[in-house]
Design a protein around this motif. Structure first.
Motif, short mmCIF file in Angstrom:
data_model
loop_
_atom_site.label_atom_id
_atom_site.label_comp_id
_atom_site.label_asym_id
_atom_site.label_seq_id
_atom_site.Cartn_x
_atom_site.Cartn_y
_atom_site.Cartn_z
N SER A 7 0.83 -1.20 0.00
CA SER A 7 0.00 0.00 0.00
C SER A 7 0.86 1.25 0.00
O SER A 7 1.95 1.27 0.57
CB SER A 7 -0.90 -0.01 1.23
OG SER A 7 -1.62 1.19 1.30
N THR A 73 -9.94 11.54 5.34
CA THR A 73 -10.31 11.73 3.95
C THR A 73 -9.12 11.46 3.04
O THR A 73 -9.26 10.86 1.96
CB THR A 73 -10.84 13.15 3.72
OG1 THR A 73 -11.90 13.40 4.64
CG2 THR A 73 -11.34 13.35 2.31
N VAL A 76 -8.71 7.74 2.49
CA VAL A 76 -9.66 7.24 1.50
C VAL A 76 -9.21 7.60 0.09
O VAL A 76 -9.25 6.76 -0.83
CB VAL A 76 -11.08 7.80 1.79
CG1 VAL A 76 -12.03 7.47 0.66
CG2 VAL A 76 -11.59 7.26 3.11
N PHE A 77 -8.75 8.82 -0.11
CA PHE A 77 -8.30 9.25 -1.43
C PHE A 77 -7.10 8.43 -1.90
O PHE A 77 -7.02 8.01 -3.05
CB PHE A 77 -7.94 10.73 -1.45
CG PHE A 77 -9.12 11.66 -1.41
CD1 PHE A 77 -10.38 11.22 -1.74
CD2 PHE A 77 -8.96 12.98 -1.05
CE1 PHE A 77 -11.47 12.08 -1.72
CE2 PHE A 77 -10.03 13.85 -1.03
CZ PHE A 77 -11.30 13.39 -1.36
N LEU A 79 -6.18 5.38 -0.93
CA LEU A 79 -6.58 4.00 -1.20
C LEU A 79 -7.35 3.90 -2.51
O LEU A 79 -7.18 2.93 -3.27
CB LEU A 79 -7.41 3.47 -0.04
CG LEU A 79 -6.64 3.25 1.27
CD1 LEU A 79 -7.58 2.78 2.36
CD2 LEU A 79 -5.49 2.28 1.08
N GLU A 80 -8.19 4.87 -2.81
CA GLU A 80 -8.92 4.86 -4.08
C GLU A 80 -7.97 5.08 -5.25
O GLU A 80 -8.16 4.50 -6.33
CB GLU A 80 -10.01 5.93 -4.08
CG GLU A 80 -11.23 5.55 -3.29
CD GLU A 80 -11.91 4.30 -3.83
OE1 GLU A 80 -12.09 4.19 -5.06
OE2 GLU A 80 -12.25 3.44 -3.02
N GLU A 81 -6.96 5.91 -5.07
CA GLU A 81 -5.96 6.12 -6.10
C GLU A 81 -5.23 4.82 -6.41
O GLU A 81 -4.95 4.52 -7.57
CB GLU A 81 -4.95 7.16 -5.61
CG GLU A 81 -4.66 8.27 -6.54
CD GLU A 81 -3.74 9.29 -5.89
OE1 GLU A 81 -2.65 8.90 -5.41
OE2 GLU A 81 -4.10 10.47 -5.86
N ASN A 82 -4.93 4.03 -5.38
CA ASN A 82 -4.23 2.77 -5.57
C ASN A 82 -5.12 1.76 -6.29
O ASN A 82 -4.61 0.96 -7.09
CB ASN A 82 -3.80 2.18 -4.22
CG ASN A 82 -2.64 2.93 -3.63
OD1 ASN A 82 -1.97 3.68 -4.32
ND2 ASN A 82 -2.42 2.74 -2.36
N LYS A 83 -6.41 1.76 -6.02
CA LYS A 83 -7.31 0.83 -6.68
C LYS A 83 -7.40 1.10 -8.18
O LYS A 83 -7.50 0.19 -8.98
CB LYS A 83 -8.72 0.92 -6.09
CG LYS A 83 -8.88 0.18 -4.81
CD LYS A 83 -10.34 0.24 -4.37
CE LYS A 83 -10.53 -0.39 -3.04
NZ LYS A 83 -11.94 -0.29 -2.61
N GLN A 84 -7.37 2.37 -8.57
CA GLN A 84 -7.53 2.74 -9.97
C GLN A 84 -6.27 2.53 -10.78
O GLN A 84 -6.32 2.39 -11.98
CB GLN A 84 -8.01 4.18 -10.09
CG GLN A 84 -9.42 4.36 -9.59
CD GLN A 84 -9.88 5.81 -9.71
OE1 GLN A 84 -9.15 6.66 -10.17
NE2 GLN A 84 -11.10 6.06 -9.28
N SER A 85 -5.12 2.53 -10.13
CA SER A 85 -3.87 2.37 -10.88
C SER A 85 -3.42 0.93 -10.94
O SER A 85 -3.96 0.04 -10.42
CB SER A 85 -2.77 3.21 -10.29
OG SER A 85 -2.48 2.83 -8.97
#
Length: 85
Positions: A7, A73, A76-77, A79-85
């Motif tokens: 992560s 916040t 969350v941002f 972790l979401e960045e990691n999911k999209q890449s």
């Protein structure tokens, strides 16, 4: 099979991002507190009669609340960045 990457929160870059979010939240808390005192005379009156302890508690409560919220916040941002890449 894809190798699982660690992560970004654990890396130095992730910690810097989290500290940046926390500092932005603290600054936002200070600005909100100043605006509240300037535009709401009841709050200014309470703080003037409460002494320096009331002012310190008021400022620290706002800063801590906004900093914690901005840090969460930021998590969350990131972790979401990691999911999209």
């Amino acid at each position: 099979m894809r190798a699982k990457k660690s992560s970004d929160l654990i890396s130095p870059t992730g910690l810097i991002k989290l500290m940046t979010h926390a500092m932005m939240g603290a600054a936002l808390g200070l600005v909100f507190g100043l605006a509240l005192v300037l535009f709401n005379p009841a709050v200014a009156n309470l703080l003037s009669h409460g002494g320096s302890q009331a002012t310190i508690v008021f400022v620290l409560t706002l800063v801590a609340t906004f900093a914690i919220g901005a840090t969460l916040t930021g998590v969350v941002f990131i972790l979401e960045e990691n999911k999209q890449s």
